[in-house]
Design an enzyme around this catalytic site. Structure first.
Site, PDB file in Angstrom:
ATOM      1  N   ARG A   1       1.301   1.794  -1.718  1.00 50.15           N
ATOM      2  CA  ARG A   1      -0.096   1.569  -1.342  1.00 50.15           C
ATOM      3  C   ARG A   1      -0.409   2.184   0.023  1.00 50.15           C
ATOM      4  NH1 ARG A   1      -3.140  -2.523  -3.233  1.00 50.15           N
ATOM      5  NH2 ARG A   1      -3.901  -3.073  -1.171  1.00 50.15           N
TER       6      ARG A   1
ATOM      7  N   ARG B   1       1.323   9.473   7.381  1.00 48.12           N
ATOM      8  CA  ARG B   1       0.607  10.711   7.702  1.00 48.12           C
ATOM      9  C   ARG B   1       1.226  11.413   8.912  1.00 48.12           C
ATOM     10  NH1 ARG B   1      -4.302   7.457   7.699  1.00 48.12           N
ATOM     11  NH2 ARG B   1      -4.985   7.200   5.537  1.00 48.12           N
TER      12      ARG B   1
ATOM     13  N   ARG C   1       2.067 -15.508  -4.605  1.00 49.58           N
ATOM     14  CA  ARG C   1       1.984 -15.933  -3.209  1.00 49.58           C
ATOM     15  C   ARG C   1       0.589 -16.470  -2.961  1.00 49.58           C
ATOM     16  NH1 ARG C   1       6.505 -16.703  -0.724  1.00 49.58           N
ATOM     17  NH2 ARG C   1       5.792 -16.045   1.342  1.00 49.58           N
TER      18      ARG C   1
ATOM     19  N   ARG D   1      -0.717 -11.746   9.977  1.00 54.22           N
ATOM     20  CA  ARG D   1      -1.761 -10.971  10.655  1.00 54.22           C
ATOM     21  C   ARG D   1      -2.861 -11.894  11.165  1.00 54.22           C
ATOM     22  NH1 ARG D   1      -4.085  -7.737   5.234  1.00 54.22           N
ATOM     23  NH2 ARG D   1      -4.364  -9.606   3.993  1.00 54.22           N
TER      24      ARG D   1
ATOM     25  N   GLU E   1      -3.143 -15.746   9.531  1.00 57.94           N
ATOM     26  CA  GLU E   1      -2.772 -15.783   8.117  1.00 57.94           C
ATOM     27  C   GLU E   1      -1.274 -16.040   7.913  1.00 57.94           C
ATOM     28  OE1 GLU E   1      -4.575 -12.489   6.050  1.00 57.94           O
ATOM     29  OE2 GLU E   1      -2.976 -12.432   4.568  1.00 57.94           O
TER      30      GLU E   1
ATOM     31  N   TYR F   1      -1.320  -6.110  -8.622  1.00 59.14           N
ATOM     32  CA  TYR F   1      -1.865  -6.073  -7.258  1.00 59.14           C
ATOM     33  C   TYR F   1      -3.046  -5.103  -7.311  1.00 59.14           C
ATOM     34  CZ  TYR F   1      -1.158  -5.838  -2.115  1.00 59.14           C
ATOM     35  OH  TYR F   1      -1.261  -5.917  -0.761  1.00 59.14           O
TER      36      TYR F   1
ATOM     37  N   ASP G   1      -6.834  -3.524  -6.354  1.00 56.72           N
ATOM     38  CA  ASP G   1      -7.932  -3.415  -5.406  1.00 56.72           C
ATOM     39  C   ASP G   1      -9.240  -3.647  -6.153  1.00 56.72           C
ATOM     40  OD1 ASP G   1      -6.415  -2.879  -3.155  1.00 56.72           O
ATOM     41  OD2 ASP G   1      -6.264  -0.750  -3.630  1.00 56.72           O
TER      42      ASP G   1
HETATM   43  N1  UDP Z   1       3.108  -3.855   4.876  1.00 56.62           N
HETATM   44  C1  UDP Z   1       4.080  -3.963   5.841  1.00 56.62           C
HETATM   45  N2  UDP Z   1       3.690  -3.934   7.153  1.00 56.62           N
HETATM   46  C2  UDP Z   1       2.401  -3.825   7.530  1.00 56.62           C
HETATM   47  C3  UDP Z   1       1.408  -3.713   6.532  1.00 56.62           C
HETATM   48  C4  UDP Z   1       1.800  -3.740   5.213  1.00 56.62           C
HETATM   49  O1  UDP Z   1       5.256  -4.093   5.539  1.00 56.62           O
HETATM   50  O2  UDP Z   1       2.144  -3.840   8.748  1.00 56.62           O
HETATM   51  C5  UDP Z   1       3.538  -3.899   3.454  1.00 56.62           C
HETATM   52  C6  UDP Z   1       3.572  -5.335   2.965  1.00 56.62           C
HETATM   53  O3  UDP Z   1       4.616  -5.483   2.027  1.00 56.62           O
HETATM   54  C7  UDP Z   1       2.223  -5.464   2.289  1.00 56.62           C
HETATM   55  C8  UDP Z   1       2.068  -4.093   1.662  1.00 56.62           C
HETATM   56  O4  UDP Z   1       2.639  -3.194   2.625  1.00 56.62           O
HETATM   57  O5  UDP Z   1       2.201  -6.510   1.352  1.00 56.62           O
HETATM   58  C9  UDP Z   1       0.639  -3.683   1.342  1.00 56.62           C
HETATM   59  O6  UDP Z   1      -0.151  -3.754   2.508  1.00 56.62           O
HETATM   60  P1  UDP Z   1      -1.722  -3.937   2.468  1.00 56.62           P
HETATM   61  O7  UDP Z   1      -2.247  -3.756   3.838  1.00 56.62           O
HETATM   62  O8  UDP Z   1      -2.260  -3.086   1.380  1.00 56.62           O
HETATM   63  O9  UDP Z   1      -1.825  -5.487   2.080  1.00 56.62           O
HETATM   64  P2  UDP Z   1      -3.099  -6.411   1.720  1.00 56.62           P
HETATM   65  O10 UDP Z   1      -4.157  -6.157   2.741  1.00 56.62           O
HETATM   66  O11 UDP Z   1      -3.471  -6.066   0.310  1.00 56.62           O
HETATM   67  O12 UDP Z   1      -2.499  -7.778   1.845  1.00 56.62           O
END
Ligand code: UDP
Length: 382
Positions: free
Chosen positions: A172, A176, A248, A278, A299, A347, A349
């Site tokens: 996902r 870059r 989860r 986060r 969270e 999962y 979007d």
């Molecule tokens: N992820 C991570 N570190 C980060 C952000 C994301 O390891 O700082 C991993 C983590 O496993 C997460 C996945 O990448 O569940 C997808 O991230 P995304 O930001 O898409 O999560 P969402 O916002 O859908 O919870």
């Protein structure tokens, strides 16, 4: 039950199907156990004026033109470019991993080409086809970046080792070799001006759609329906007969302050010893608004127990067989279509959810016109 088509769940999946059917002259009954529509995309304005994404951050982004045009019919979308920061080892970095992150992290001044070669030299080339999240990370960014940004966060978010999770979760996130730090690559990125809930309400606002909230239904109650669109958990539909699937759930600790707390919408905390994943500062999702107050969500992620709201399907690699049984059961069940994040245990979007609901509705209408069985909509979730 007044209509013979029943749609379980008033999130994006259910609302889109109901609307498409209604526009084709078919009535449906939409039923949802919660007190509001829009599912986990639900938004509410707090007394300080801040629009809160009640079930956590939802940013609309898509590459599907038809989905973009579709959502715009139901409310004003404000262009919004999502940028995320991450705190790791006492420092703040830019995410997703980009040239700035690489140069910050390693204390270097690499050019895009140099960074690419540098990361390639640290990547684990022995991994051919990555199966797990960890394989994927080691193959693409190498151990240092994996441990700084992904290992701890993923362990906290999913509650299992990244070796047990599918590679698709990491896929996902882009890596870059430029300073582009937009979280998503999609050409259309936006947040609804008045929140997601009015958009879903507008979809459901049709004389052929009846909505009942605060009402949970069981498959048995729906046995006389001509067709059921089920966007609840697929294992719940089958009474968990192949074992409960893991989800989860999230706990948000909501606090209010004044001014600007963190200067960005989302700050990830990647270290394993910080208990939360986060902090979201909701007003930054609406930079076109101005508020003195600010609302924060800290969270925490944990395993969903009975009665908790399921957020993320865990999809452990070892669950493949069990999932396969549900997929097969879903494929052979007649007069029911499983859709959405929980109905297909994926999962998803928001844009993919809408796209698939549009496709499902179209297939349902075609099968009716052609007086044939509807092709089952089943996607392998792993
Ligand atoms: N992820 C991570 N570190 C980060 C952000 C994301 O390891 O700082 C991993 C983590 O496993 C997460 C996945 O990448 O569940 C997808 O991230 P995304 O930001 O898409 O999560 P969402 O916002 O859908 O919870």
């Amino acid at each position: 039950m007044t209509a013979s088509i029943v749609i379980v769940g008033a999130g994006f999946s259910g609302a889109v199907v109901a609307r498409q059917l209604a526009d084709a002259g078919i009535a449906s009954w939409v039923v949802d156990g919660r007190s509001h529509v829009a599912g986990n995309a639900h938004t509410e304005r707090r007394s300080n004026g801040v629009m809160v994404h009640v079930y956590g951050p939802h940013i609309f982004h898509t590459g599907f033109q038809n989905v973009w045009e579709y959502i715009n019919k139901f409310g004003a979308m404000q262009p919004y470019n999502h940028r995320v920061k991450a705190t790791s080892g006492g420092k703040v970095y830019s995410l997703p991993v980009n040239l700035h992150t690489i140069n910050q992290f390693f204390g270097l001044t690499l050019s895009p080409k140099e960074a690419e070669a540098f990361i390639a030299s640290r990547a684990d080339t022995s991994i051919d086809v990555p199966v797990s999240f960890e394989d994927q990370a080691l193959k693409f960014v190498g151990r240092d970046l994996y441990e700084a940004f992904f290992k701890g966060y993923t362990q906290k978010q999913w509650g299992v080792s990244p070796t047990e999770l599918p590679a698709s979760i990491l896929a996902r996130l882009p890596v870059r070799f430029s300073y582009e730090d937009s979280y998503f690559n999609h050409p259309w990125q936006a947040i609804p001006k008045d929140g997601y809930t009015p958009i879903v309400e507008a979809m459901l606002d049709h004389p052929l759609i009846e909505v009942t909230l605060n009402r949970t239904v069981t498959p048995d109650e729906l046995s006389t329906a001509e067709h059921v669109f089920w966007s609840g958990p697929i294992d719940e539909y089958f009474s968990g007969q192949f074992g409960r699937l893991g989800y989860r759930t999230l706990d948000f600790v909501e606090t209010e302050e004044s001014g600007d707390f963190q200067g960005c919408p989302v700050m990830n905390y990647c270290d394993a010893n910080v208990p939360y994943t986060r902090i979201t500062e909701h007003k930054h999702f609406a930079p076109w608004e101005s508020h003195e107050g600010t609302t924060l969500y800290t969270e925490y992620s944990r395993l969903a127990a009975e009665g908790d709201i399921p957020y993320y399907p865990i999809r452990q690699v070892k669950e493949k067989e069990q999932l396969h049984q549900y997929v097969q059961a879903g494929q052979t069940a007649s007069r029911v279509t499983f859709l959405g994040r929980l109905g297909t245990y994926r999962y998803l979007d928001m844009d993919v959810t809408i796209k698939e609901a549009l496709d499902v509705a179209e297939e349902f209408l075609a099968s009716r016109r052609e007086q044939r069985q509807m092709t089952p909509f089943v996607v392998n979730p792993l």
